[in-house]
Design a protein around this motif. Structure first.
Motif, PDB file in Angstrom:
ATOM      1  N   GLY A 192      -5.670  34.025   5.223  1.00 19.31           N
ATOM      2  CA  GLY A 192      -4.385  34.421   4.649  1.00 19.31           C
ATOM      3  C   GLY A 192      -4.251  34.010   3.200  1.00 19.31           C
ATOM      4  N   SER A 193      -5.251  33.269   2.695  1.00 23.17           N
ATOM      5  CA  SER A 193      -5.292  32.987   1.258  1.00 23.17           C
ATOM      6  C   SER A 193      -5.713  34.264   0.558  1.00 23.17           C
ATOM      7  CB  SER A 193      -6.347  31.923   0.936  1.00 23.17           C
ATOM      8  OG  SER A 193      -6.056  30.740   1.581  1.00 23.17           O
ATOM      9  N   HIS A 194      -5.476  34.324  -0.725  1.00 25.14           N
ATOM     10  CA  HIS A 194      -5.895  35.505  -1.463  1.00 25.14           C
ATOM     11  C   HIS A 194      -6.629  35.082  -2.723  1.00 25.14           C
ATOM     12  CE1 HIS A 194      -5.675  38.911  -4.223  1.00 25.14           C
ATOM     13  NE2 HIS A 194      -5.778  39.623  -3.128  1.00 25.14           N
ATOM     14  N   SER A 195      -7.782  35.699  -2.957  1.00 24.80           N
ATOM     15  CA  SER A 195      -8.543  35.338  -4.150  1.00 24.80           C
ATOM     16  C   SER A 195      -8.253  36.316  -5.272  1.00 24.80           C
ATOM     17  CB  SER A 195     -10.033  35.349  -3.844  1.00 24.80           C
ATOM     18  OG  SER A 195     -10.739  34.979  -5.008  1.00 24.80           O
ATOM     19  N   HIS A 196      -7.786  35.794  -6.394  1.00 27.24           N
ATOM     20  CA  HIS A 196      -7.636  36.645  -7.580  1.00 27.24           C
ATOM     21  C   HIS A 196      -8.299  35.935  -8.745  1.00 27.24           C
ATOM     22  CE1 HIS A 196      -4.042  34.662  -6.042  1.00 27.24           C
ATOM     23  NE2 HIS A 196      -3.904  34.173  -7.244  1.00 27.24           N
ATOM     24  N   GLY A 197      -9.499  35.443  -8.461  1.00 23.27           N
ATOM     25  CA  GLY A 197     -10.289  34.782  -9.485  1.00 23.27           C
ATOM     26  C   GLY A 197     -10.811  33.415  -9.068  1.00 23.27           C
ATOM     27  N   GLN A 198     -10.290  32.893  -7.949  1.00 24.46           N
ATOM     28  CA  GLN A 198     -10.585  31.509  -7.580  1.00 24.46           C
ATOM     29  C   GLN A 198     -11.953  31.310  -6.943  1.00 24.46           C
ATOM     30  OE1 GLN A 198      -7.817  33.210  -6.918  1.00 24.46           O
ATOM     31  NE2 GLN A 198      -6.061  32.021  -7.539  1.00 24.46           N
ATOM     32  N   GLY A 199     -12.586  32.370  -6.460  1.00 27.76           N
ATOM     33  CA  GLY A 199     -13.911  32.202  -5.863  1.00 27.76           C
ATOM     34  C   GLY A 199     -13.914  31.927  -4.371  1.00 27.76           C
ATOM     35  N   HIS A 200     -12.841  32.330  -3.675  1.00 28.77           N
ATOM     36  CA  HIS A 200     -12.792  32.112  -2.216  1.00 28.77           C
ATOM     37  C   HIS A 200     -14.022  32.664  -1.507  1.00 28.77           C
ATOM     38  CE1 HIS A 200      -8.765  31.140  -3.041  1.00 28.77           C
ATOM     39  NE2 HIS A 200      -8.114  31.920  -2.219  1.00 28.77           N
ATOM     40  N   LEU A 219     -11.405  18.136   5.277  1.00 29.75           N
ATOM     41  CA  LEU A 219     -12.365  18.348   4.204  1.00 29.75           C
ATOM     42  C   LEU A 219     -12.264  17.263   3.132  1.00 29.75           C
ATOM     43  CD1 LEU A 219     -11.926  22.215   3.791  1.00 29.75           C
ATOM     44  CD2 LEU A 219     -14.028  21.077   4.512  1.00 29.75           C
ATOM     45  N   GLY A 220     -11.166  16.538   3.124  1.00 31.58           N
ATOM     46  CA  GLY A 220     -10.959  15.514   2.095  1.00 31.58           C
ATOM     47  C   GLY A 220     -10.679  16.098   0.730  1.00 31.58           C
ATOM     48  N   VAL A 221     -10.187  17.356   0.699  1.00 30.94           N
ATOM     49  CA  VAL A 221     -10.008  18.065  -0.575  1.00 30.94           C
ATOM     50  C   VAL A 221      -8.552  18.015  -1.035  1.00 30.94           C
ATOM     51  CG1 VAL A 221     -11.932  19.619  -0.122  1.00 30.94           C
ATOM     52  CG2 VAL A 221      -9.625  20.285   0.595  1.00 30.94           C
ATOM     53  N   LYS A 222      -8.353  18.190  -2.357  1.00 33.77           N
ATOM     54  CA  LYS A 222      -6.993  18.091  -2.901  1.00 33.77           C
ATOM     55  C   LYS A 222      -6.532  19.353  -3.626  1.00 33.77           C
ATOM     56  CE  LYS A 222      -7.449  13.119  -3.568  1.00 33.77           C
ATOM     57  NZ  LYS A 222      -7.265  11.989  -4.497  1.00 33.77           N
ATOM     58  N   GLY A 223      -7.460  20.105  -4.209  1.00 39.33           N
ATOM     59  CA  GLY A 223      -7.049  21.265  -5.011  1.00 39.33           C
ATOM     60  C   GLY A 223      -7.291  21.014  -6.480  1.00 39.33           C
ATOM     61  N   CYS A 224      -7.720  22.049  -7.185  1.00 39.54           N
ATOM     62  CA  CYS A 224      -8.124  21.853  -8.582  1.00 39.54           C
ATOM     63  C   CYS A 224      -7.625  22.968  -9.502  1.00 39.54           C
ATOM     64  CB  CYS A 224      -9.636  21.788  -8.676  1.00 39.54           C
ATOM     65  SG  CYS A 224     -10.434  23.350  -8.244  1.00 39.54           S
ATOM     66  N   GLN A 271      -4.444  38.433  10.191  1.00 37.57           N
ATOM     67  CA  GLN A 271      -3.301  38.175  11.059  1.00 37.57           C
ATOM     68  C   GLN A 271      -2.013  37.871  10.283  1.00 37.57           C
ATOM     69  OE1 GLN A 271      -6.220  36.702  11.009  1.00 37.57           O
ATOM     70  NE2 GLN A 271      -5.751  34.803   9.932  1.00 37.57           N
ATOM     71  N   PHE A 272      -2.033  36.855   9.458  1.00 34.40           N
ATOM     72  CA  PHE A 272      -0.884  36.523   8.630  1.00 34.40           C
ATOM     73  C   PHE A 272      -1.359  35.505   7.611  1.00 34.40           C
ATOM     74  CE2 PHE A 272       3.318  35.600   7.183  1.00 34.40           C
ATOM     75  CZ  PHE A 272       4.055  36.707   7.562  1.00 34.40           C
ATOM     76  N   GLY A 273      -0.578  35.293   6.596  1.00 31.62           N
ATOM     77  CA  GLY A 273      -0.983  34.287   5.624  1.00 31.62           C
ATOM     78  C   GLY A 273       0.102  34.090   4.597  1.00 31.62           C
ATOM     79  N   MET A 274       0.051  32.953   3.940  1.00 33.66           N
ATOM     80  CA  MET A 274       1.073  32.658   2.937  1.00 33.66           C
ATOM     81  C   MET A 274       0.551  32.829   1.512  1.00 33.66           C
ATOM     82  SD  MET A 274       3.559  32.308   4.879  1.00 33.66           S
ATOM     83  CE  MET A 274       4.681  32.094   3.516  1.00 33.66           C
ATOM     84  N   GLY A 275      -0.745  33.082   1.367  1.00 37.75           N
ATOM     85  CA  GLY A 275      -1.254  33.437   0.050  1.00 37.75           C
ATOM     86  C   GLY A 275      -1.732  32.268  -0.786  1.00 37.75           C
ATOM     87  N   THR A 276      -2.005  32.582  -2.032  1.00 37.08           N
ATOM     88  CA  THR A 276      -2.641  31.609  -2.923  1.00 37.08           C
ATOM     89  C   THR A 276      -1.777  31.325  -4.134  1.00 37.08           C
ATOM     90  OG1 THR A 276      -4.891  32.012  -2.192  1.00 37.08           O
ATOM     91  CG2 THR A 276      -4.618  31.349  -4.477  1.00 37.08           C
ATOM     92  N   TYR A 277      -1.415  30.069  -4.267  1.00 38.38           N
ATOM     93  CA  TYR A 277      -0.665  29.528  -5.404  1.00 38.38           C
ATOM     94  C   TYR A 277      -0.588  28.041  -5.153  1.00 38.38           C
ATOM     95  CZ  TYR A 277       2.506  30.570  -1.585  1.00 38.38           C
ATOM     96  OH  TYR A 277       3.032  30.698  -0.334  1.00 38.38           O
ATOM     97  N   GLY A 278      -0.165  27.291  -6.147  1.00 42.11           N
ATOM     98  CA  GLY A 278       0.017  25.849  -5.942  1.00 42.11           C
ATOM     99  C   GLY A 278      -1.252  25.138  -5.504  1.00 42.11           C
ATOM    100  N   SER A 279      -2.402  25.624  -5.937  1.00 41.98           N
ATOM    101  CA  SER A 279      -3.690  24.990  -5.603  1.00 41.98           C
ATOM    102  C   SER A 279      -3.783  24.695  -4.106  1.00 41.98           C
ATOM    103  CB  SER A 279      -3.889  23.693  -6.403  1.00 41.98           C
ATOM    104  OG  SER A 279      -3.730  23.932  -7.779  1.00 41.98           O
ATOM    105  N   ARG A 280      -3.382  25.679  -3.292  1.00 41.41           N
ATOM    106  CA  ARG A 280      -3.302  25.426  -1.862  1.00 41.41           C
ATOM    107  C   ARG A 280      -4.429  26.061  -1.056  1.00 41.41           C
ATOM    108  NH1 ARG A 280      -0.723  29.100   1.447  1.00 41.41           N
ATOM    109  NH2 ARG A 280       0.562  27.524   2.441  1.00 41.41           N
ATOM    110  N   SER A 281      -5.221  26.943  -1.637  1.00 39.65           N
ATOM    111  CA  SER A 281      -6.136  27.743  -0.831  1.00 39.65           C
ATOM    112  C   SER A 281      -7.126  26.899  -0.046  1.00 39.65           C
ATOM    113  CB  SER A 281      -6.900  28.723  -1.709  1.00 39.65           C
ATOM    114  OG  SER A 281      -5.994  29.609  -2.293  1.00 39.65           O
TER     115      SER A 281
END
Ligand SMILES: Cc1cc2nc3c(=O)[nH]c(=O)nc-3n(C[C@H](O)[C@H](O)[C@H](O)COP(=O)(O)OP(=O)(O)OC[C@H]3O[C@@H](n4cnc5c(N)ncnc54)[C@H](O)[C@@H]3O)c2cc1C
Lengths: 266, 779
Positions: free
Chosen positions: B501-509, B734-739, B539-549
């Protein structure tokens, strides 16, 4: 863009003849000014006469103390020209600083002068070097060619064919680019002629387009050195003011760029 | 780490199609019978629409329809919504005026649409638009915060007296007052956070199609969150119910927040496609992008910080006016409140904080989240304050920060956020070492001898990413939950599709998410494909913003994978006649540990789908879904230090060095992370030095093209020196935070701190253009 009729002219005479046939014709050279304006629907020429492929309009010739650049020669070709680099390095340097590579590969000296944008680079060189603008009808000295913002001595249907620059003893150009457009926020061209005269022109600064800068000319006549301008003040009145630079800032730039141009000239 | 697993610098899978011109963007979509929309936009910042005459336009070649704001109202299409309810200090709900997709009565910013022409070609639509006569009665406009809040200012919306949307606060006012009464020193700072135009490379676009037979709509649109778009279009705009609406966001060329929102143009295209019975395409041009994409930032703030005699911070008081433009955009209300004031503790122990935020309507383009959204504004304020304080207190700015750093975690700030983990000393130490902070005075002296003013500036940012626990944001007024979903389909031949449900518009998902699968299963990433951006597929998703993907969407993938692996292990154990607990996954094989018995993933998948020999009672198939809702935000943090020189003759700034030490938790693909940081830094530096949306007094956008709006170019930027110090995020597996936003959040203050250091005074606002810097030097 509004619909228009496109003609590719085969010769200077053909271009002038084609121009005369249209109801509201425009010459097209590099298209770096005309096409964006047309795309924004701010210009609606009935006919567009492309002069950029005319053989007699392209090329650079040096004879004696004169460098002649044909009107449809690109900024890139001027910047790269061995002849220009040797005879008037400041002019090649100026051409190398116009816009970006895409603009330099298409934009031409004739288009730039005909357009006479108050922030364009070439007008400073033409005025400071005392060049002569050649058209299909006559020769126009630099002093008489520029007539304020975006206007020139060219008559309707008159076409620039070449520009002749006398080779100076020394010349230098210093440009402070507008951070957004990269046109000259202020650019100053200084030249010392072979007869010892000093001519200085500034672009981007004045509300009436390219201008000679008398206080700098006087100071440099007395002493051709950057330090000679330390005590010069440039009045801010009559200078452009916008979000990129106030009039007093531009006045300062005229002086500082003048100093740097002298340093570059050596 | 495998060659393509977590931590590998894998080349981006998607780049081949982008670089070879084979990306498929909305404007590439062509449909049979497609028509073209061109909007008629207000040239005035504030005016009454007294009439629209389209008689002549309707006679022009190729014209199919001219549709107006009144028709959209008559068709009961809903007004645009703001999805986060904010309550003012006095307990009253925020005060909002209606935002119709096309203005039937009043226009409130230059560029607001009043009508649309639909024609056979784009040029015909433009020609006809010029023949539509709109009768405007001009009204006085309030073009900035100051003009909008002064007595007697023009009023935008009757619902919002004084042009005030809300007057909100956070923190403990009394505690702050007490802190200031005990202060040995108080530092004050007035500052402006300049308005920015996002300028994604691809302008917004929409292709809308109404299928009469099925009463079904399809919308291709430049969206960062197609499911949210579908939800809003159906639930609030009444255009179609969700099951009759498919939203597709194909390749999207950058968003930076500006493509989160569901704009009038996309709505109108969808509505018009039914009205005219033809597919409708609208592709915005750059001028429309300048005028209508939601702008970012635009704060005016006053801040005061209290220190004790040992230079420990006692308290912080902030008052901010936030410009919302003419209408409240989708998430606008949350940006200067819960995404801003909650970060005002920065990296520091600040016992008491009190923030007041006044949201203001002006006759300008709506303002909403833009890369960083609230956090850059908070970080800029805190970090300029720390630098200003250090100079006033005559201590080294790095030392003042270190003295006040939070060092024990979890740490509860006085402004809601509870930081889970971090090591702020590690990042500032790394940055100081990288830039040779100790050697700076000697370099400054040498530069001075060469006639240059050299400065150094520090910025220690923290941000809240991976937005966020649904329950928490719900309690703060959010209209949506902020979880993410993933579905893993292992196909019968063992290839894998990951629906996110994430969306890539340049992030490299398409690369990063594959690496997560590669790490777990040991399969090459070529065997995995990422599916996103289509409400009919995902199915559903809230998308990509706020370094959340990655933190939210990536975790959902892990959760779905855990289910897939559990089932696959059962199948493998059954086939190998082994105990399920003895099965381990290695290099794409399921092995019985300690033996040479194994079964390859494709055979397990095939077994799942042939279902000839599955464990008793097991359903066939190998496909699992997970919805993941985090327990907290994540808190990326870091230290940036900038060294630069100012030319006193021209005020021009040149970079000497820019170092970044970021803590993003675990890095899945360090190369992609570096790309994200580079882009973020470019935007942060752009804000500091170059970018600024300027309106004149009448509300005309002066910086409406790249000839006047300075987008950062490669030669405006230094060669960045990046490094990472890592604390693993405890909140996700994953121990990840977002960048994605860090660079844009942290960079601006470092740059301005360095310039003010160089020129020796603090009278400088962003963007620090040569003209402004020169005036700051010379008065
Ligand atoms: C992004 C960008 C950046 C730029 N940066 C700079 C810069 O830094 N400095 C600078 O100086 N310029 C800059 N320019 C302008 C550029 O140099 C153009 O080349 C120039 O202004 C016009 O030249 P052209 O050959 O493209 O002319 P065109 O666009 O073809 O024509 C311009 C005008 O001149 C007329 N014309 C053309 N040729 C003739 C002729 N032979 N006789 C009579 N009339 C003629 C045309 O009818 C038209 O009115 C920039 C342009 C762009 C797009």
């Amino acid at each position: 863009m509004y619909e228009t009729n496109y003609h590719r002219a085969s010769s200077i005479d053909d271009a002038v003849a084609q121009f005369a046939k249209g109801t509201d014709s425009k010459f097209l050279s590099g298209g770096q000014t005309l096409l964006p304006v047309m795309k924004q629907r701010l210009a609606a020429p009935s006919d567009v006469i492309d002069v950029a492929k005319i053989k007699d309009m392209i090329g650079i010739e040096v004879s004696g103390d004169t460098v002649t650049i044909k009107a449809a020669t690109t900024h890139y070709d001027v910047a790269q020209s061995d002849a220009v680099q040797k005879a008037i390095p400041a002019l090649a340097n100026l051409a190398s600083m116009i816009g970006d590579p895409a603009v330099r590969h298409r934009g031409t000296i004739g288009g730039s002068l005909a357009n006479n944008d108050p922030a364009a680079d070439y007008p400073a060189a033409v005025l400071a070097l005392g060049a002569v603008v050649k058209t299909n009808k006559r020769s126009i000295p630099a002093e008489d060619f520029f007539k304020g913002l975006f206007s020139t001595a060219l008559e309707d249907g008159e076409m620039i064919t070449a520009v002749s620059f006398p080779v100076p003893a020394k010349a230098g150009y210093a440009k402070f680019p507008n951070p957004a457009s990269r046109f000259a926020l202020t650019g100053v061209f200084v030249a010392k002629t072979k007869s010892g005269d000093v001519r200085v022109a500034a672009t981007g600064a004045s509300q009436s387009g390219v201008m000679r800068v008398a206080p700098i000319e006087q100071a440099l006549k007395a002493n051709w050195a950057a330090s000679a301008l330390d005590s010069v003040t440039i009045p801010a009145s009559g200078l452009l003011a916008d979000i990129h630079g106030s009039a007093d800032y531009r006045a300062n730039l005229v002086k500082v760029m003048g100093q740097r141009a002298v340093t570059a000239a050596g | 780490m495998g060659v393509e697993g977590i931590g590998a610098r894998v080349v981006r899978k998607e780049d081949r199609r982008f670089i070879t011109g084979q990306g498929r963007y909305v404007d590439d979509v062509k449909m049979v019978g497609m028509s073209y929309a061109h909007f008629i936009r207000s040239p005035h910042a504030h005016a009454k629409v007294k009439g629209i005459n389209s008689t002549e336009a309707m006679k022009m070649p190729g014209v199919i329809a001219v549709l107006t704001g009144q028709q959209i109202v008559d068709d009961k299409v809903g007004n645009l919504i703001c999805g986060w309810a904010i309550t003012s200090k006095d307990g009253s709900p925020m005060k909002m005026g209606a935002w119709p997709a096309m203005a039937p009565e009043t226009v409130r910013f230059v560029g607001q649409a009043v009508a649309v022409v639909i024609a056979e070609t784009k040029n015909q639509a433009k020609d006809a638009a010029e023949a539509v006569v709109v009768d405007y009665e001009e009204l006085p406009a309030a073009a900035d915060i100051k003009a909008a809040i002064k007595p007697g200012a023009p009023q935008l919306h009757p619902e919002a007296p004084g042009n005030i949307v809300y007057d909100w606060h956070l923190g403990d006012e009394a505690a702050v007052k007490d802190a200031f009464s005990k202060a040995a020193n108080v530092v004050t700072l007035d500052l402006t956070n300049n308005r920015l135009v996002p300028n994604a490379m691809e302008p917004r676009a929409a292709v809308a199609h109404y299928d009469q037979a099925e009463e079904h709509y399809t919308l291709y649109t430049t969206s960062q969150n197609p499911h949210v778009a579908r939800l809003v279009l159906s639930a609030f705009y009444n255009i179609a119910p969700e099951h009759k609406l498919r939203v597709i966001a194909p390749d999207v060329g950058g968003g930076f927040g500006s493509k989160i929102y569901i704009y009038p143009e996309e709505m109108v295209a969808l509505w018009a496609s039914k009205k005219v019975g033809r597919p409708v395409k609208w592709t915005g041009d750059r001028s429309e992008a300048f005028l209508t994409d939601a702008h970012g930032r635009d704060h005016v703030s006053k801040a005061e910080m209290a220190f004790d005699k040992d230079n420990k911070i006692l308290g912080l008081r902030v008052k901010t006016h936030a410009n919302f433009g003419a209408y409240m955009s989708l998430f606008s209300s949350a940006v200067p409140t819960y995404l801003y004031a909650t970060l005002l503790s920065g990296q520091y122990v600040i016992p008491a904080i009190y923030a007041e935020v006044i949201g203001v309507y002006t006759n300008t383009t709506p303002v909403d989240a833009y890369r960083g959204a609230g956090r850059p504004e908070a970080s800029y304020l805190i970090e300029r304050m720390m630098e200003t304080a250090a100079r006033q207190l005559k201590v080294d700015p790095a030392e003042l920060r270190k003295k006040n750093f939070i060092t024990t975690f979890p740490y509860q700030t006085p402004v809601i956020m509870a930081y889970d983990i971090g090591d702020f000393h590690a990042s500032i130490d790394a940055a100081m070492k990288a830039i040779d902070y100790a050697g700076f005075p000697a370099r400054k002296a040498k530069a001075k001898a060469d006639g240059k003013l050299r400065g150094i500036g520090v910025s220690c940012y923290i941000e809240a990413c991976g937005i966020a626990p649904s329950k928490a944001v719900g309690s703060l007024g959010a209209g949506v939950g902020l979880w993410e979903s993933a579905e893993i389909r292992v196909n019968p031949v063992g290839t894998i599709e990951v629906l996110t449900g994430s969306h890539s518009h340049g992030q490299g998902h398409e690369t990063t998410f594959c690496q997560i699968i590669a790490e777990r299963l040991g399969v090459p990433i070529s065997q995995v494909s990422i599916v996103h951006g289509d409400t009919d597929k995902v199915q559903f998703g809230m998308g990509t913003y706020g370094s959340r993907s990655l933190a939210v969407g990536g975790t959902a993938i892990v959760k779905a994978m855990e289910k897939v692996e559990a089932k696959a292990k059962k199948i493998a154990a059954h086939a190998l006649e082994a105990s399920e607990s003895d099965i381990v996954i290695e290099n794409g094989e399921f092995k019985v540990t300690g033996t040479d018995k194994s079964i390859a993933l494709p055979m397990v998948a095939l077994a799942a789908y042939t279902a000839h020999n599955l464990p008793d009672g097991m359903e066939p198939g190998l496909k699992e879904t997970a919805f993941y809702d985090p327990t907290n935000f994540t808190f990326p943090a870091g230290a940036y230090i900038c060294e630069l020189e100012v030319d006193p003759g021209t005020g021009k700034t040149s970079f000497v060095n820019f170092v970044a030490a970021d803590d993003f938790g675990r890095l899945i693909n360090p190369m992609i992370v570096e790309g994200q940081v580079h882009g973020g830094l470019a935007q942060g530096i752009g804000q500091a030095l170059l970018e600024g949306a300027v309106y004149d007094d009448t509300g005309q956008l002066v910086t409406a093209s790249f000839m006047d709006y300075t987008m950062p170019r490669a030669d405006d930027l230094p060669s960045f020196q990046l490094s990472h110090t890592t604390t693993l995020c405890p909140g996700n597996p994953l121990g990840v935070k977002g960048c994605g936003e860090a660079g844009a959040i942290g960079a601006s203050a470092a740059v301005i701190n360095a310039i003010t250091d160089a020129i020796g005074n603090n009278k400088l606002e962003m963007p620090a253009t040569p003209d402004r810097v020169w005036h700051a030097i010379h008065g």
